[in-house]
Scaffold this motif. Structure first.
Motif, mmCIF file in Angstrom:
data_model
loop_
_atom_site.group_PDB
_atom_site.id
_atom_site.type_symbol
_atom_site.label_atom_id
_atom_site.label_comp_id
_atom_site.label_asym_id
_atom_site.label_seq_id
_atom_site.Cartn_x
_atom_site.Cartn_y
_atom_site.Cartn_z
ATOM 1 N N MET A 1 40.355 45.161 75.024
ATOM 2 C CA MET A 1 41.414 46.141 75.097
ATOM 3 C C MET A 1 41.480 46.676 76.523
ATOM 4 O O MET A 1 40.466 46.859 77.173
ATOM 5 N N ASN A 2 42.673 46.950 76.988
ATOM 6 C CA ASN A 2 42.895 47.432 78.349
ATOM 7 C C ASN A 2 42.451 48.886 78.488
ATOM 8 O O ASN A 2 42.964 49.760 77.824
ATOM 9 N N THR A 3 41.499 49.143 79.379
ATOM 10 C CA THR A 3 41.004 50.504 79.566
ATOM 11 C C THR A 3 41.912 51.335 80.469
ATOM 12 O O THR A 3 41.666 52.513 80.665
ATOM 13 N N GLU A 4 42.969 50.745 81.008
ATOM 14 C CA GLU A 4 43.914 51.463 81.861
ATOM 15 C C GLU A 4 44.954 52.219 81.049
ATOM 16 O O GLU A 4 45.799 52.890 81.623
ATOM 17 N N ILE A 5 44.918 52.137 79.751
ATOM 18 C CA ILE A 5 45.888 52.802 78.889
ATOM 19 C C ILE A 5 45.588 54.292 78.854
ATOM 20 O O ILE A 5 44.446 54.707 78.705
ATOM 21 N N GLU A 6 46.650 55.109 78.984
ATOM 22 C CA GLU A 6 46.497 56.557 79.013
ATOM 23 C C GLU A 6 47.401 57.213 77.982
ATOM 24 O O GLU A 6 48.355 56.592 77.485
ATOM 25 N N LEU A 7 47.117 58.483 77.673
ATOM 26 C CA LEU A 7 47.952 59.251 76.760
ATOM 27 C C LEU A 7 49.400 59.218 77.220
ATOM 28 O O LEU A 7 49.677 59.335 78.411
ATOM 29 N N GLY A 8 50.313 59.048 76.265
ATOM 30 C CA GLY A 8 51.736 59.035 76.570
ATOM 31 C C GLY A 8 52.296 57.681 76.946
ATOM 32 O O GLY A 8 53.516 57.518 77.005
ATOM 33 N N ASP A 9 51.432 56.697 77.213
ATOM 34 C CA ASP A 9 51.908 55.354 77.543
ATOM 35 C C ASP A 9 52.623 54.738 76.350
ATOM 36 O O ASP A 9 52.229 54.930 75.201
ATOM 37 N N GLU A 10 53.659 53.972 76.626
ATOM 38 C CA GLU A 10 54.361 53.205 75.604
ATOM 39 C C GLU A 10 53.727 51.811 75.596
ATOM 40 O O GLU A 10 53.704 51.137 76.626
ATOM 41 N N ILE A 11 53.181 51.392 74.452
ATOM 42 C CA ILE A 11 52.484 50.104 74.396
ATOM 43 C C ILE A 11 52.893 49.304 73.171
ATOM 44 O O ILE A 11 53.498 49.829 72.238
ATOM 45 N N GLU A 12 52.539 48.018 73.207
ATOM 46 C CA GLU A 12 52.734 47.118 72.080
ATOM 47 C C GLU A 12 51.365 46.601 71.637
ATOM 48 O O GLU A 12 50.584 46.135 72.459
ATOM 49 N N VAL A 13 51.090 46.718 70.344
ATOM 50 C CA VAL A 13 49.843 46.235 69.759
ATOM 51 C C VAL A 13 50.180 45.018 68.902
ATOM 52 O O VAL A 13 51.016 45.107 68.006
ATOM 53 N N ALA A 14 49.560 43.878 69.185
ATOM 54 C CA ALA A 14 49.782 42.665 68.394
ATOM 55 C C ALA A 14 48.495 42.338 67.642
ATOM 56 O O ALA A 14 47.404 42.518 68.159
ATOM 57 N N TYR A 15 48.653 41.861 66.401
ATOM 58 C CA TYR A 15 47.495 41.516 65.576
ATOM 59 C C TYR A 15 47.843 40.369 64.645
ATOM 60 O O TYR A 15 49.019 40.088 64.390
ATOM 61 N N GLU A 16 46.804 39.688 64.170
ATOM 62 C CA GLU A 16 46.974 38.603 63.200
ATOM 63 C C GLU A 16 46.976 39.225 61.811
ATOM 64 O O GLU A 16 45.942 39.690 61.333
ATOM 65 N N SER A 17 48.106 39.258 61.163
ATOM 66 C CA SER A 17 48.246 39.915 59.866
ATOM 67 C C SER A 17 47.397 39.233 58.795
ATOM 68 O O SER A 17 47.485 38.020 58.603
ATOM 69 N N THR A 18 46.591 40.032 58.104
ATOM 70 C CA THR A 18 45.793 39.484 57.003
ATOM 71 C C THR A 18 46.674 39.190 55.793
ATOM 72 O O THR A 18 46.276 38.428 54.920
ATOM 73 N N ARG A 19 47.881 39.754 55.732
ATOM 74 C CA ARG A 19 48.797 39.500 54.617
ATOM 75 C C ARG A 19 49.575 38.207 54.794
ATOM 76 O O ARG A 19 49.680 37.395 53.883
ATOM 77 N N SER A 20 50.143 38.020 56.003
ATOM 78 C CA SER A 20 51.022 36.868 56.212
ATOM 79 C C SER A 20 50.384 35.748 57.029
ATOM 80 O O SER A 20 50.870 34.627 57.010
ATOM 81 N N GLY A 21 49.344 36.073 57.804
ATOM 82 C CA GLY A 21 48.749 35.085 58.691
ATOM 83 C C GLY A 21 49.482 34.954 60.012
ATOM 84 O O GLY A 21 49.055 34.221 60.896
ATOM 85 N N LEU A 85 42.729 42.098 66.076
ATOM 86 C CA LEU A 85 43.510 42.393 67.264
ATOM 87 C C LEU A 85 43.808 41.119 68.044
ATOM 88 O O LEU A 85 42.924 40.306 68.277
ATOM 89 N N ALA A 86 45.078 40.951 68.437
ATOM 90 C CA ALA A 86 45.477 39.824 69.281
ATOM 91 C C ALA A 86 45.647 40.285 70.729
ATOM 92 O O ALA A 86 45.140 39.660 71.649
ATOM 93 N N SER A 87 46.368 41.414 70.928
ATOM 94 C CA SER A 87 46.571 41.917 72.289
ATOM 95 C C SER A 87 47.085 43.348 72.274
ATOM 96 O O SER A 87 47.637 43.821 71.287
ATOM 97 N N VAL A 88 46.903 44.016 73.410
ATOM 98 C CA VAL A 88 47.483 45.335 73.665
ATOM 99 C C VAL A 88 48.090 45.262 75.038
ATOM 100 O O VAL A 88 47.434 44.841 75.995
ATOM 101 N N ARG A 89 49.365 45.649 75.162
ATOM 102 C CA ARG A 89 49.978 45.601 76.484
ATOM 103 C C ARG A 89 50.964 46.751 76.660
ATOM 104 O O ARG A 89 51.558 47.232 75.692
ATOM 105 N N SER A 90 51.111 47.182 77.892
ATOM 106 C CA SER A 90 52.049 48.240 78.229
ATOM 107 C C SER A 90 53.466 47.711 78.109
ATOM 108 O O SER A 90 53.726 46.531 78.324
ATOM 109 N N ARG A 91 54.377 48.613 77.810
ATOM 110 C CA ARG A 91 55.796 48.228 77.698
ATOM 111 C C ARG A 91 56.575 48.738 78.851
ATOM 112 O O ARG A 91 56.318 49.630 79.491
#
Length: 91
Positions: A1-21, A85-91
């Motif tokens: 996970m990116n440690t440069e993320i701060e309060l108020g940042d707009e981000i996208e969290v991607a993950y491998e869904s356990t429901r759909s794959g 978790l797949a990725s976390v990135r700033s938007r």
């Protein structure tokens, strides 16, 4: 996970869904970021009553509801495990 993320940042969290794959993503505003003071979970507000939690390798959802008391606190309604978790990135 990116440690440069701060309060108020707009981000996208991607993950491998356990429901759909499939790889699924959620976008929101950071309301708690991991810090040197021991916090290890990133929380992203993805809706007025929904938080997405991110640990170093897993994603979960926390749904809240308004309190019936006068203290203006929200109450946890339910938590759901979403997937690895797949990725976390700033938007």
């Amino acid at each position: 996970m990116n440690t440069e993320i701060e309060l108020g940042d707009e981000i996208e969290v991607a993950y491998e869904s356990t429901r759909s794959g499939n790889t699924v993503s959620r976008t929101g505003t950071v309301v708690q970021a991991p810090e040197a003071n021991g916090k290890t979970v990133l929380f992203v507000e993805t809706d007025d009553t929904q938080l997405t939690g991110v640990t170093s390798d897993y994603v979960f959802s926390v749904s809240t509801t308004e309190s019936d008391t006068d203290d203006d606190d929200s109450r946890i309604q339910r938590t759901v495990s979403l997937g690895p978790l797949a990725s976390v990135r700033s938007r």
